[in-house]
Design an enzyme around this catalytic site. Structure first.
Site, PDB file in Angstrom:
ATOM      1  N   GLY A  78      -1.507   8.333  -4.165  1.00 15.65           N
ATOM      2  CA  GLY A  78      -0.201   7.970  -3.756  1.00 15.65           C
ATOM      3  C   GLY A  78       0.528   7.730  -4.945  1.00 15.65           C
ATOM      4  N   VAL A  79       1.815   8.042  -5.199  1.00 21.63           N
ATOM      5  CA  VAL A  79       2.619   7.866  -6.296  1.00 21.63           C
ATOM      6  C   VAL A  79       2.866   6.538  -6.646  1.00 21.63           C
ATOM      7  CG1 VAL A  79       5.359   8.046  -7.015  1.00 21.63           C
ATOM      8  CG2 VAL A  79       4.029  10.058  -6.103  1.00 21.63           C
ATOM      9  N   ARG A 111       0.873  -1.306  -0.031  1.00 21.83           N
ATOM     10  CA  ARG A 111       0.011  -0.025   0.191  1.00 21.83           C
ATOM     11  C   ARG A 111       0.855   1.336  -0.082  1.00 21.83           C
ATOM     12  NH1 ARG A 111      -4.711   0.748   4.364  1.00 21.83           N
ATOM     13  NH2 ARG A 111      -3.336   1.249   5.825  1.00 21.83           N
ATOM     14  N   TYR A 161      -8.465   2.549 -12.874  1.00 23.03           N
ATOM     15  CA  TYR A 161      -9.839   2.595 -12.327  1.00 23.03           C
ATOM     16  C   TYR A 161     -10.292   1.271 -11.988  1.00 23.03           C
ATOM     17  CZ  TYR A 161     -10.659   7.383 -13.790  1.00 23.03           C
ATOM     18  OH  TYR A 161     -10.512   8.739 -14.102  1.00 23.03           O
TER      19      TYR A 161
HETATM   20  C1  LIG Z   1     -10.089  10.072  -5.149  1.00 21.18           C
HETATM   21  C2  LIG Z   1      -9.463   9.637  -6.372  1.00 21.18           C
HETATM   22  C3  LIG Z   1      -9.118  10.444  -7.355  1.00 21.18           C
HETATM   23  C4  LIG Z   1      -8.416   9.599  -8.383  1.00 21.18           C
HETATM   24  N1  LIG Z   1      -7.983  10.468  -9.449  1.00 21.18           N
HETATM   25  C5  LIG Z   1      -7.310   9.898 -10.392  1.00 21.18           C
HETATM   26  C6  LIG Z   1      -6.742  10.749 -11.578  1.00 21.18           C
HETATM   27  O1  LIG Z   1      -6.900  11.777 -11.679  1.00 21.18           O
HETATM   28  N2  LIG Z   1      -6.007   9.955 -12.498  1.00 21.18           N
HETATM   29  C7  LIG Z   1      -5.735   8.556 -12.367  1.00 21.18           C
HETATM   30  O2  LIG Z   1      -5.068   8.207 -13.148  1.00 21.18           O
HETATM   31  N3  LIG Z   1      -6.096   7.879 -11.321  1.00 21.18           N
HETATM   32  C8  LIG Z   1      -6.905   8.347 -10.452  1.00 21.18           C
HETATM   33  N4  LIG Z   1      -7.260   7.773  -9.607  1.00 21.18           N
HETATM   34  C9  LIG Z   1      -6.958   6.475  -9.342  1.00 21.18           C
HETATM   35  C10 LIG Z   1      -5.497   5.995  -8.714  1.00 21.18           C
HETATM   36  O3  LIG Z   1      -4.747   6.526  -9.581  1.00 21.18           O
HETATM   37  C11 LIG Z   1      -5.372   4.841  -8.252  1.00 21.18           C
HETATM   38  O4  LIG Z   1      -6.167   4.170  -7.423  1.00 21.18           O
HETATM   39  C12 LIG Z   1      -3.693   4.596  -7.897  1.00 21.18           C
HETATM   40  O5  LIG Z   1      -3.486   3.213  -7.888  1.00 21.18           O
HETATM   41  C13 LIG Z   1      -3.831   4.919  -6.467  1.00 21.18           C
HETATM   42  O6  LIG Z   1      -2.516   4.812  -6.079  1.00 21.18           O
HETATM   43  P1  LIG Z   1      -2.265   4.421  -4.372  1.00 21.18           P
HETATM   44  O7  LIG Z   1      -0.783   4.626  -4.314  1.00 21.18           O
HETATM   45  O8  LIG Z   1      -3.123   5.597  -3.807  1.00 21.18           O
HETATM   46  O9  LIG Z   1      -3.017   3.511  -4.229  1.00 21.18           O
HETATM   47  P2  LIG Z   1      -2.768   1.930  -3.451  1.00 21.18           P
HETATM   48  O10 LIG Z   1      -4.448   1.449  -2.931  1.00 21.18           O
HETATM   49  O11 LIG Z   1      -1.918   2.247  -2.450  1.00 21.18           O
HETATM   50  O12 LIG Z   1      -2.086   1.014  -4.409  1.00 21.18           O
HETATM   51  C14 LIG Z   1      -2.933   0.762  -5.764  1.00 21.18           C
HETATM   52  C15 LIG Z   1      -2.269  -0.514  -6.470  1.00 21.18           C
HETATM   53  O13 LIG Z   1      -0.719  -0.380  -6.746  1.00 21.18           O
HETATM   54  C16 LIG Z   1      -0.184  -1.162  -5.850  1.00 21.18           C
HETATM   55  N5  LIG Z   1       1.100  -0.560  -5.323  1.00 21.18           N
HETATM   56  C17 LIG Z   1       1.138   0.352  -4.611  1.00 21.18           C
HETATM   57  N6  LIG Z   1       2.286   1.016  -4.058  1.00 21.18           N
HETATM   58  C18 LIG Z   1       3.181   0.012  -4.744  1.00 21.18           C
HETATM   59  C19 LIG Z   1       4.527   0.058  -4.858  1.00 21.18           C
HETATM   60  N7  LIG Z   1       5.237   0.938  -4.257  1.00 21.18           N
HETATM   61  N8  LIG Z   1       4.900  -1.118  -5.380  1.00 21.18           N
HETATM   62  C20 LIG Z   1       4.362  -1.996  -6.074  1.00 21.18           C
HETATM   63  N9  LIG Z   1       2.950  -1.852  -6.072  1.00 21.18           N
HETATM   64  C21 LIG Z   1       2.258  -0.915  -5.443  1.00 21.18           C
HETATM   65  C22 LIG Z   1      -1.225  -1.608  -4.865  1.00 21.18           C
HETATM   66  O14 LIG Z   1      -0.633  -3.032  -4.127  1.00 21.18           O
HETATM   67  C23 LIG Z   1      -2.345  -1.655  -5.342  1.00 21.18           C
HETATM   68  O15 LIG Z   1      -2.435  -2.970  -5.967  1.00 21.18           O
HETATM   69  C24 LIG Z   1      -7.936   8.374  -8.340  1.00 21.18           C
HETATM   70  C25 LIG Z   1      -8.584   7.561  -7.151  1.00 21.18           C
HETATM   71  C26 LIG Z   1      -8.936   8.283  -6.095  1.00 21.18           C
HETATM   72  C27 LIG Z   1      -9.515   7.269  -5.040  1.00 21.18           C
END
Ligand SMILES: Cc1cc2nc3c(=O)[nH]c(=O)nc-3n(C[C@H](O)[C@H](O)[C@H](O)COP(=O)(O)OP(=O)(O)OC[C@H]3O[C@@H](n4cnc5c(N)ncnc54)[C@H](O)[C@@H]3O)c2cc1C
Ligand SMILES: *[C@@H]1O[C@H](CO)[C@@H](O)[C@H](O)[C@H]1NC(C)=O
Ligand SMILES: *[C@@H]1O[C@H](CO)[C@@H](O)[C@H](O)[C@H]1NC(C)=O
Ligand SMILES: *[C@@H]1O[C@H](CO)[C@@H](O)[C@H](O)[C@H]1NC(C)=O
Ligand SMILES: *[C@@H]1O[C@H](CO)[C@@H](O)[C@H](O)[C@H]1NC(C)=O
Ligand SMILES: *[C@@H]1O[C@H](CO)[C@@H](O)[C@H](O)[C@H]1NC(C)=O
Ligand SMILES: *[C@@H]1O[C@H](CO)[C@@H](O)[C@H](O)[C@H]1NC(C)=O
Ligand SMILES: *[C@@H]1O[C@H](CO)[C@@H](O)[C@H](O)[C@H]1NC(C)=O
Ligand SMILES: *[C@@H]1O[C@H](CO)[C@@H](O)[C@H](O)[C@H]1NC(C)=O
Length: 530
Positions: free
Chosen positions: A175-176, A105, A470
């Site tokens: 998150g990145v 995460r 998505y």
């Molecule tokens: C409010 C909201 C707005 C959004 N707006 C956009 C947008 O404008 N454009 C867009 O493209 N997307 C958008 N999204 C979708 C978003 O880009 C994805 O949900 C993204 O995967 C989130 O990254 P996270 O690190 O926050 O998520 P997490 O839930 O932490 O991770 C998402 C997935 O990536 C994996 N992962 C995370 N970190 C790592 C790592 N370091 N190494 C390997 N795997 C990893 C996780 O295991 C999981 O499968 C939005 C989502 C939300 C909830």
């Protein structure tokens, strides 16, 4: 009952001994972690087990979809809030030894919560502490750790320069780690492409605990983790981004029209022009159901725009390309690029830029999302059918994000993300609700699926394409068993089209034992295909 639980335990112990001869029977997963941590970075101080009073707070801190904050949501056996690479290496090694699933995460915004729950016994490797950002204006680049948020990235760039930015998502708490590994798009996509089109290097920890960069991981793996999702391949530590130029002044507007104000004609027209306008113009189209003053329901179409230039230029370009919208100077607001990131996420005018550093989401609800791709304009009769269905369903919101420009120039195999030329826009289906519980969730998820069903005739087919970021478990789930390869192809082809095979080959090479897995991970090639 004691006897039966005893036999289950001993059966498990025998299994562990048979499958993992290196694990001594008395050693627990937690002891394994502790024995593999460095004295200078003790892991015991960052492990949260369910008996720890902070466990729930740590778990909930990065749950960004309350649909997965239920008592019925499966919980991790422990959470590791990594502070150092040695913690990640120990987690991988011990999880392999004990056959536990590791959920990674970063920002926790996964729409299906895949980063923090599982049907199998699992723990969370939580990376929110690894969030340093080093921007170099001289080099027009920056290294960004995965636990950083997009808001932090924008803030750190703007802190050093007002003529650089980075093309990524709209919500600042995303998150990145998940965003970049899954593609990453935002309102500069028509000018600069996706986030991954502007990533030049990365650091990852592989299944053997090795730290690799682009050179040492090789081009296949680098390609895979720039759009194919990180969680099938390893733990990404950081990405190196290439900054992009932005003008000192950008212009934004949000113009809304209801059906009585010709929304149907305007939406029809938008489909002809939105992907063909100059690539500095990004007009997002958001359609929802609202009440008129007389109490009837109507459709509201919002044209939500970022223009990389000033309002005089924008008015002139809109007068040529989309005069039907009737844009006026009063609709336009000029600001810096970083201020436009605040505007786009609905912060009130005048909000200080350091709001981008807040890790508290502006809205936190239960939600369901789905995606589609539009290749041909929907005619007015089709739009009227969609309005009728939306008004019946009331809640689901449709958002069209225009493609074209740079998106259409990049080869569909340059990155795992394949949806390039030939797409007018990506469609998002969104339903949010506040009431908790399975019944409410079933009701609102069903509404979202119904609207998706009504859209079938109008969107991409064979396959019906989808966007990895998505995440939508409706389009297929992998049980990571004997049929893993076949199950993976179902959603894999929708997300990646022809790039799916290269992802599977890369996966087979770098993680042949399928340690890095989740409900929609990339499977390995089965022996009959090798
Ligand atoms: C409010 C909201 C707005 C959004 N707006 C956009 C947008 O404008 N454009 C867009 O493209 N997307 C958008 N999204 C979708 C978003 O880009 C994805 O949900 C993204 O995967 C989130 O990254 P996270 O690190 O926050 O998520 P997490 O839930 O932490 O991770 C998402 C997935 O990536 C994996 N992962 C995370 N970190 C790592 C790592 N370091 N190494 C390997 N795997 C990893 C996780 O295991 C999981 O499968 C939005 C989502 C939300 C909830
Ligand atoms: C909970 O776990 C953290 C991290 O390991 C530790 O610092 C803290 O002391 C624990 N708290 C309790 C009450 O056990
Ligand atoms: C998540 O669930 C817990 C436990 O029911 C609850 O205390 C908490 O308020 C919930 N979080 C949010 C943001 O609603
Ligand atoms: C940024 O620089 C600091 C200090 O040199 C370093 O500790 C950190 O790891 C760097 N971060 C990234 C993401 O490279
Ligand atoms: C709607 O379109 C019609 C015909 O194109 C035009 O006459 C009318 O003024 C428009 N109405 C609004 C509110 O823009
Ligand atoms: C519209 O009105 C109905 C009642 O007629 C109400 O239930 C609903 O919440 C209203 N919708 C909005 C968006 O205000
Ligand atoms: C708007 O931008 C154009 C092109 O950069 C420039 O020529 C013009 O002077 C600007 N107008 C204003 C009012 O700043
Ligand atoms: C959820 O509750 C918040 C706070 O009361 C409110 O602003 C929001 O409109 C509600 N969302 C929905 C989808 O009902
Ligand atoms: C939604 O629920 C209705 C009523 O229970 C059911 O008939 C329908 O098949 C469901 N639709 C979808 C797409 O899940």
């Amino acid at each position: 009952m004691r006897t039966s639980s005893f036999s289950v335990v001993s059966f498990f112990a025998i299994l562990v001994l048979l499958q993992f001869p290196s694990a001594s029977s008395h050693e627990t997963f937690q002891q394994c972690l502790e024995s593999h941590s460095l004295p200078s970075y003790p892991i015991s101080s960052i492990i949260y087990t369910p008996t720890n009073s902070s466990y729930s707070n740590v778990l909930q801190a990065y749950i960004r979809n309350l649909r997965f904050n239920e008592t019925t949501t499966p919980k991790p056996i422990l959470i590791i809030t990594a502070l150092h690479v040695s913690h990640i290496q120990a987690a991988i090694l011990c999880a392999k030894t004990y056959g536990l699933q590791m959920k990674i995460r970063s920002g926790g915004h996964d729409y299906e919560g895949v980063s923090y729950w599982s049907e199998s016994p699992f723990f969370i490797l939580d990376l929110f502490n690894l969030r340093s950002i080093n921007i170099s204006i001289e080099d027009e680049s920056g290294w960004v750790q995965v636990g950083a948020t997009l808001g932090e990235v924008y803030y750190r760039i703007a802190e050093k320069s007002n003529v650089y930015g980075f093309p990524a998502g709209v919500c600042p708490t995303v998150g990145v780690g998940g965003h970049f590994s899954g593609g990453g798009y935002g309102n500069m996509m028509r000018k600069y492409g996706l986030s991954v089109d502007n990533i030049v290097d990365a650091e990852i920890i592989d299944v053997n605990g090795r730290i690799l960069n682009r050179k040492t991981m090789g081009e296949d793996l680098f390609w895979a983790i720039t759009g194919g999702g990180g969680s099938s391949y390893g733990v990404v530590l950081s990405y190196k981004i290439k900054l992009v130029p932005v003008p000192v002044t950008v212009t934004v507007f949000r113009v809304e029209r209801t059906l009585a104000q010709n929304a149907t004609d305007l939406v029809y027209r938008w489909q002809q022009v939105a992907d063909k306008l100059p690539e500095e113009i990004f007009i997002r189209l958001i359609m929802d159901v609202v009440n008129t003053t007389t109490g009837e329901k109507t459709i509201r179409a919002a044209f939500f725009t970022l223009f990389l230039g000033n309002s005089s230029q924008l008015l002139s370009l809109m007068g040529q390309g989309f005069p039907e919208l009737g844009l006026t100077r009063a609709d336009c607001r000029e600001m810096s690029w970083v201020e436009s990131t605040l505007y786009w996420t609905s912060f009130p005018t005048g909000t200080p830029v350091d709001a981008l550093l807040s890790r508290t989401p502006q809205v936190l609800t239960h939600l369901k999302r789905k995606s589609d791709y539009l290749k041909q304009p929907i005619n007015k009769e089709g739009l009227e059918f969609i309005w009728k269905k939306m008004i019946e369903l009331e809640r689901p919101v449709l958002t069209f994000n225009p493609y074209g420009g740079r998106m259409a120039q990049i080869s569909p195999s340059a990155k795992p993300f394949p949806h390039r030329a030939g797409n007018i826009c990506k469609i998002q289906y969104a339903t949010n609700w506040n009431d908790s519980g399975v019944e409410a969730a079933n009701y609102y998820v069903n509404l979202t699926r119904m609207l998706y069903g009504y859209m079938t005739p109008f969107v991409s087919k064979f396959p019906r394409e989808a966007f990895l970021n998505y995440r939508d478990l409706d389009i297929g789930i992998n049980h990571n068993g004997a049929n893993s390869y076949i199950e993976g192809a179902v959603y894999g082809v929708k997300y990646f089209l022809g790039n799916y095979n290269r992802l599977v080959q890369t996966k087979t090479k770098v993680d042949p034992g399928n340690f890095f897995r989740n409900e929609q991970s990339i499977p390995t090639l089965p022996s009959w295909r090798k």
